[in-house]
Structure formats: structure tokens, C-alpha cells
Design a protein around this motif. Structure first.
Motif, PDB file in Angstrom:
ATOM      1  N   LYS A  78      99.930 -24.658 -54.695  1.00  0.00           N
ATOM      2  CA  LYS A  78      99.363 -25.283 -55.885  1.00  0.00           C
ATOM      3  C   LYS A  78      99.819 -24.464 -57.091  1.00  0.00           C
ATOM      4  O   LYS A  78      99.526 -23.274 -57.186  1.00  0.00           O
ATOM      5  CB  LYS A  78      97.834 -25.309 -55.807  1.00  0.00           C
ATOM      6  CG  LYS A  78      97.159 -25.939 -57.031  1.00  0.00           C
ATOM      7  CD  LYS A  78      95.649 -25.933 -56.870  1.00  0.00           C
ATOM      8  CE  LYS A  78      94.947 -26.582 -58.043  1.00  0.00           C
ATOM      9  NZ  LYS A  78      93.467 -26.573 -57.876  1.00  0.00           N
ATOM     10  N   ILE A  86      98.476 -28.028 -66.730  1.00  0.00           N
ATOM     11  CA  ILE A  86      99.047 -28.953 -65.753  1.00  0.00           C
ATOM     12  C   ILE A  86      98.990 -28.300 -64.375  1.00  0.00           C
ATOM     13  O   ILE A  86      99.261 -27.101 -64.244  1.00  0.00           O
ATOM     14  CB  ILE A  86     100.504 -29.315 -66.100  1.00  0.00           C
ATOM     15  CG1 ILE A  86     100.585 -30.010 -67.457  1.00  0.00           C
ATOM     16  CG2 ILE A  86     101.112 -30.209 -65.019  1.00  0.00           C
ATOM     17  CD1 ILE A  86     102.012 -30.281 -67.923  1.00  0.00           C
ATOM     18  N   ARG A  88     100.242 -28.909 -60.247  1.00  0.00           N
ATOM     19  CA  ARG A  88     101.069 -29.676 -59.326  1.00  0.00           C
ATOM     20  C   ARG A  88     101.054 -28.998 -57.951  1.00  0.00           C
ATOM     21  O   ARG A  88     100.829 -27.793 -57.842  1.00  0.00           O
ATOM     22  CB  ARG A  88     102.524 -29.765 -59.823  1.00  0.00           C
ATOM     23  CG  ARG A  88     102.718 -30.578 -61.088  1.00  0.00           C
ATOM     24  CD  ARG A  88     102.557 -32.068 -60.810  1.00  0.00           C
ATOM     25  NE  ARG A  88     102.850 -32.864 -62.007  1.00  0.00           N
ATOM     26  CZ  ARG A  88     101.926 -33.272 -62.880  1.00  0.00           C
ATOM     27  NH1 ARG A  88     100.653 -32.939 -62.672  1.00  0.00           N
ATOM     28  NH2 ARG A  88     102.271 -34.005 -63.930  1.00  0.00           N
ATOM     29  N   TYR A  89     101.330 -29.787 -56.909  1.00  0.00           N
ATOM     30  CA  TYR A  89     101.436 -29.269 -55.550  1.00  0.00           C
ATOM     31  C   TYR A  89     102.879 -29.417 -55.066  1.00  0.00           C
ATOM     32  O   TYR A  89     103.502 -30.459 -55.280  1.00  0.00           O
ATOM     33  CB  TYR A  89     100.501 -30.034 -54.605  1.00  0.00           C
ATOM     34  CG  TYR A  89      99.034 -29.864 -54.914  1.00  0.00           C
ATOM     35  CD1 TYR A  89      98.268 -28.914 -54.242  1.00  0.00           C
ATOM     36  CD2 TYR A  89      98.415 -30.658 -55.875  1.00  0.00           C
ATOM     37  CE1 TYR A  89      96.920 -28.750 -54.526  1.00  0.00           C
ATOM     38  CE2 TYR A  89      97.063 -30.506 -56.172  1.00  0.00           C
ATOM     39  CZ  TYR A  89      96.325 -29.548 -55.490  1.00  0.00           C
ATOM     40  OH  TYR A  89      94.994 -29.379 -55.787  1.00  0.00           O
ATOM     41  N   TYR A  90     103.374 -28.370 -54.420  1.00  0.00           N
ATOM     42  CA  TYR A  90     104.745 -28.382 -53.917  1.00  0.00           C
ATOM     43  C   TYR A  90     104.754 -27.934 -52.459  1.00  0.00           C
ATOM     44  O   TYR A  90     104.037 -27.007 -52.085  1.00  0.00           O
ATOM     45  CB  TYR A  90     105.640 -27.456 -54.743  1.00  0.00           C
ATOM     46  CG  TYR A  90     105.726 -27.838 -56.201  1.00  0.00           C
ATOM     47  CD1 TYR A  90     106.685 -28.752 -56.639  1.00  0.00           C
ATOM     48  CD2 TYR A  90     104.851 -27.301 -57.134  1.00  0.00           C
ATOM     49  CE1 TYR A  90     106.764 -29.112 -57.975  1.00  0.00           C
ATOM     50  CE2 TYR A  90     104.913 -27.651 -58.471  1.00  0.00           C
ATOM     51  CZ  TYR A  90     105.871 -28.561 -58.894  1.00  0.00           C
ATOM     52  OH  TYR A  90     105.946 -28.924 -60.221  1.00  0.00           O
ATOM     53  N   MET A 343     107.166 -29.566 -65.007  1.00  0.00           N
ATOM     54  CA  MET A 343     105.949 -29.927 -64.285  1.00  0.00           C
ATOM     55  C   MET A 343     105.466 -31.332 -64.653  1.00  0.00           C
ATOM     56  O   MET A 343     104.953 -32.054 -63.800  1.00  0.00           O
ATOM     57  CB  MET A 343     104.869 -28.880 -64.527  1.00  0.00           C
ATOM     58  CG  MET A 343     105.185 -27.533 -63.896  1.00  0.00           C
ATOM     59  SD  MET A 343     103.831 -26.338 -64.023  1.00  0.00           S
ATOM     60  CE  MET A 343     102.587 -27.088 -62.958  1.00  0.00           C
ATOM     61  N   LYS A 344     105.633 -31.731 -65.897  1.00  0.00           N
ATOM     62  CA  LYS A 344     105.230 -33.081 -66.295  1.00  0.00           C
ATOM     63  C   LYS A 344     106.070 -34.141 -65.583  1.00  0.00           C
ATOM     64  O   LYS A 344     105.600 -35.250 -65.309  1.00  0.00           O
ATOM     65  CB  LYS A 344     105.368 -33.247 -67.811  1.00  0.00           C
ATOM     66  CG  LYS A 344     104.254 -32.587 -68.615  1.00  0.00           C
ATOM     67  CD  LYS A 344     104.295 -32.964 -70.078  1.00  0.00           C
ATOM     68  CE  LYS A 344     103.838 -34.392 -70.302  1.00  0.00           C
ATOM     69  NZ  LYS A 344     103.728 -34.725 -71.747  1.00  0.00           N
ATOM     70  N   SER A 345     107.301 -33.791 -65.268  1.00  0.00           N
ATOM     71  CA  SER A 345     108.174 -34.743 -64.576  1.00  0.00           C
ATOM     72  C   SER A 345     107.757 -34.972 -63.126  1.00  0.00           C
ATOM     73  O   SER A 345     108.166 -35.963 -62.511  1.00  0.00           O
ATOM     74  CB  SER A 345     109.619 -34.232 -64.599  1.00  0.00           C
ATOM     75  OG  SER A 345     109.780 -33.140 -63.705  1.00  0.00           O
ATOM     76  N   SER A 346     106.968 -34.035 -62.575  1.00  0.00           N
ATOM     77  CA  SER A 346     106.523 -34.086 -61.171  1.00  0.00           C
ATOM     78  C   SER A 346     107.684 -34.029 -60.186  1.00  0.00           C
ATOM     79  O   SER A 346     107.528 -34.389 -59.013  1.00  0.00           O
ATOM     80  CB  SER A 346     105.692 -35.358 -60.906  1.00  0.00           C
ATOM     81  OG  SER A 346     104.524 -35.347 -61.659  1.00  0.00           O
ATOM     82  N   SER A 349     107.428 -32.503 -56.544  1.00  0.00           N
ATOM     83  CA  SER A 349     106.026 -32.242 -56.229  1.00  0.00           C
ATOM     84  C   SER A 349     105.521 -33.198 -55.155  1.00  0.00           C
ATOM     85  O   SER A 349     106.133 -34.235 -54.888  1.00  0.00           O
ATOM     86  CB  SER A 349     105.143 -32.368 -57.488  1.00  0.00           C
ATOM     87  OG  SER A 349     105.124 -33.700 -57.950  1.00  0.00           O
ATOM     88  N   LYS A 351     103.369 -35.991 -53.738  1.00  0.00           N
ATOM     89  CA  LYS A 351     102.658 -37.172 -54.273  1.00  0.00           C
ATOM     90  C   LYS A 351     101.540 -37.565 -53.319  1.00  0.00           C
ATOM     91  O   LYS A 351     101.620 -37.347 -52.103  1.00  0.00           O
ATOM     92  CB  LYS A 351     103.624 -38.358 -54.431  1.00  0.00           C
ATOM     93  CG  LYS A 351     104.901 -38.029 -55.200  1.00  0.00           C
ATOM     94  CD  LYS A 351     104.629 -37.625 -56.634  1.00  0.00           C
ATOM     95  CE  LYS A 351     105.929 -37.585 -57.444  1.00  0.00           C
ATOM     96  NZ  LYS A 351     106.913 -36.610 -56.953  1.00  0.00           N
TER      97      LYS A 351
END
Length: 353
Positions: A78, A86, A88-90, A343-346, A349, A351
Motif C-alpha cells: 500500500k 493519494i 494506491r495498492y501495488y 499515482m493519479k494515473s493508477s 496499481s 484494481k
């Protein structure tokens, strides 16, 4: 008279001692004793074995014993950007390990023909023609030994590097602080935290059994204040820092240019983080420790002349390209504007289903 004296029995030093020819008379020195996990013996480390390190173990035909692994074994990170708020999870494939047991396992693989001096610190060294005089201290007793080759495998704050090459350009040095807390909540992910108001590097939270480890690589000037700010901001997100188990600090290097990485000269050489080898993007160092020590062992075993230092430096020049790629990647992680866009682009990441 030794053929080789190795200072430091972490992954770099232990791997070199394991691989070097049995024809060589070798001494391995470490300030730890590896008999118990006291605060003195324990290394500050998040304790995650990255894919690059796993690949090196595959190349070395080694597999980890079960007792080195700790729960939980997790498949996601995370990422929290506190500057842009922001998250995101990767997907990531780290192995969660006990660092003391990991170092002890590597130490136990060293052959019996290798001499060992534990609970011993390196004081300084002095070149004399084709030999190096090495001064050591065990408790209150000082000893001087001679060696044909001295290898510094003693980490970011390498005393060998300071003693022999202090005038050479050093990587930027951070103070890494890590605290361990009791935790009833089992996190299903590791956490990477970015906040340029705290550090231009990164911070982390790692669950291990019934604890969480919170750490950060910080500027040495105001490290304590910035670490408290990190905890305050995480507390607002629900983290409980009331039951402290342990607290440690250590130095960590971060080379911003390849000329800050230095492998030594002639008969005083550097491997692992002592040379400045550590990922400038993730601070991962075990793969570099294994790689540089393996390369040096090949140079020692394959060369019967006195040119080991030159051959080692030439072979390690291949590492420059990898480090250059890491330097290119770093701004997208640590520049807050570029990180926000990424990060905004995802991109890449995880989904939701």
C-alpha cells in the motif's frame, strides 16, 4: 599473516567467506557474536527480501530455510502519498524475513576453515608495501594482524572505507530510525509512505507476527523531530503506537551519482553497502551485497597475481548501468509532482474486482 581479512559478517562478508577458495587463509571479523538476538546483535532492517535478492540466491543455488521466514507473507504494498493524499495498492513479491535469523543462517554456511573473530571491532588499517596492517579490538584487548588483502564489508558507515579512503566522495548518508510496536491488527499489505515534509527518501510500515515495524530514512540534522511527525501523521490514520517493543537507529547510504560508489584500490577493497551499493529508489541492499561479494570471490579464485583489485573494479563496472537506471527511476518516486502524476494515473496499481 592472512591472505584475506574480511571486516563484517553480513550478507556480503559471509557470502565472500563462503565462496572464497579453501586454499586461502581467511579471517572474518564482526562486532556481533550471532549467539543471541540482543539489541547489540540485531541489525536495523525492514526485513523484506526483494525479487533481485531472490534472483541472486537462485544464481547461487541457495534456498531459504523455513525458520528465516516470518508471518505474514504478503503480496501487496500500500503506497501512501501524504503530500497529495493519494493511496494506491501495488502487487509486489517480497519475502518477509527475520533479519537476525537470516544473517545467522548465512554465517552458519561459512566453512570451518575460515578463522573468525566475533565480538571484535575494526579500528584502522595501514598499507605497507604489498601488505595491510589491520588493528582490531576484542573487549579491551587490541590486536595487530597482517593480510595481503583487506575487504570492507562493514556497511553504510564503513570504518574500513573511512580508514583507507575517507577523501573519496561518499554517498549521501541518512539516519534510519525504526521502532517496533505490539499490534493486534494484522495488516494484509506492506506500506510505503512518501512525504517530502518528512524526508526526500521514504518511510515504511511492515507487519511481522504480532508486531508492526515503522521506519524512515531521514536527514541526520532533524531526524528525531521528523520521525515524530511521521508517527503523528500515521496516528491520524488509525495506527496505534502505544506499546513500544524496541527502537534502533543506523546510517544508510544513498548514492545519487555513480562516482559516489567506490570499490577500493589495490589490496583494500569494498563490497556491499560499504562501497555505496544500495538501491537509490528502494534502499534494497542484499542483492548488491550478494552480487559484489560473488564477483570478488571469482576474482580472488581466478587470479593468482596481485591484480585482484583492478580485475574486481573492471567486472563491477557492469553495475554502473543498473545504478544509472535506478537514478532515472528515482524522480518518479521522490519528486512529489511526478509522483502525484504517476499515482493519479493508477498505472500498474491493483484494481478492485
Amino acid at each position: 599473516m592472512y591472505d584475506i581479512i574480511i571486516i563484517g559478517a553480513g550478507p556480503a562478508g559471509s557470502n565472500l567467506a563462503r565462496l572464497v577458495s579453501k586454499k586461502k587463509k581467511v579471517l572474518l571479523v564482526d562486532r556481533r557474536n550471532f549467539r543471541n538476538m540482543s539489541s547489540y546483535n540485531e541489525k536495523l532492517c525492514g526485513g523484506l527480501l526483494a525479487p533481485d535478492a531472490q534472483l541472486m540466491f537462485a544464481k547461487l543455488n541457495l534456498s531459504l530455510p523455513n525458520n528465516v521466514l516470518v508471518n505474514p507473507q504478503i503480496f501487496a504494498v500500500k503506497t501512501i502519498d501524504l503530500n497529495s493524499n493519494i493511496e494506491r495498492y501495488y502487487q509486489r513479491f517480497y519475502l518477509n524475513i527475520d533479519r537476525f535469523k537470516f544473517d545467522s543462517w548465512m554465517f552458519e554456511m561459512i566453512p570451518d576453515n575460515i578463522d573468525k573473530m566475533l565480538d571484535t571491532v575494526f579500528i584502522n588499517c595501514e598499507k605497507k608495501s604489498d601488505r595491510v596492517i589491520v588493528k582490531l579490538r576484542t573487549q579491551n584487548k587490541e590486536t595487530e594482524l597482517e593480510t595481503k588483502l583487506l575487504v570492507g564489508a562493514d556497511g553504510a558507515n564503513s570504518v574500513v572505507r573511512k580508514s583507507a579512503y575517507n577523501n573519496h566522495k561518499w554517498p549521501k548518508q541518512y539516519l534510519s530510525i525504526q521502532e517496533v510496536y505490539e499490534s493486534k491488527k494484522i495488516l494484509p499489505y506492506y506500506i510505503a509512505i512518501f512525504d517530502n515534509n518528512i524526508t526526500d527518501f521514504y518511510s515504511w510500515v511492515i507487519p511481522k507476527e504480532n508486531t508492526i515495524s515503522i521506519g524512515a530514512a531521514l536527514d541526520k540534522v532533524d531526524a528525531k523531530e521528523k520521525f515524530e511527525l511521521l508517527k503523528m501523521r500515521l496516528s491520524s490514520k488509525g495506527f496505534d503506537f502505544s506499546n513500544l517493543v524496541s527502537r534502533k537507529g543506523t546510517f544508510i547510504n544513498r548514492a545519487t551519482r555513480n562516482n559516489e560508489i567506490y570499490y577500493g584500490e589495490d589490496n583494500i577493497l569494498l563490497i556491499g553497502e560499504a562501497s555505496g551499493l544500495i538501491s537509490p529508489s528502494s534502499a534494497e541492499g542484499i542483492s548488491y551485497a550478494l552480487y559484489s561479494s560473488s564477483i570478488l570471490s571469482n576474482c580472488i579464485n581466478d587470479n593468482q597475481n596481485d591484480d585482484v583489485g583492478r580485475v574486481y573494479k573492471n567486472k563491477m563496472s557492469k553495475m554502473n548501468l543498473k545504478m544509472t537506471l535506478k537514478h532515472i527511476k528515482s524522480p518518479f518516486m521522490f519528486n512529489k509532482n511526478l509522483r502525484k502524476i504517476a499515482m493519479k494515473s493508477s498505472f500498474m496499481s491493483i484494481k478492485g474486482l
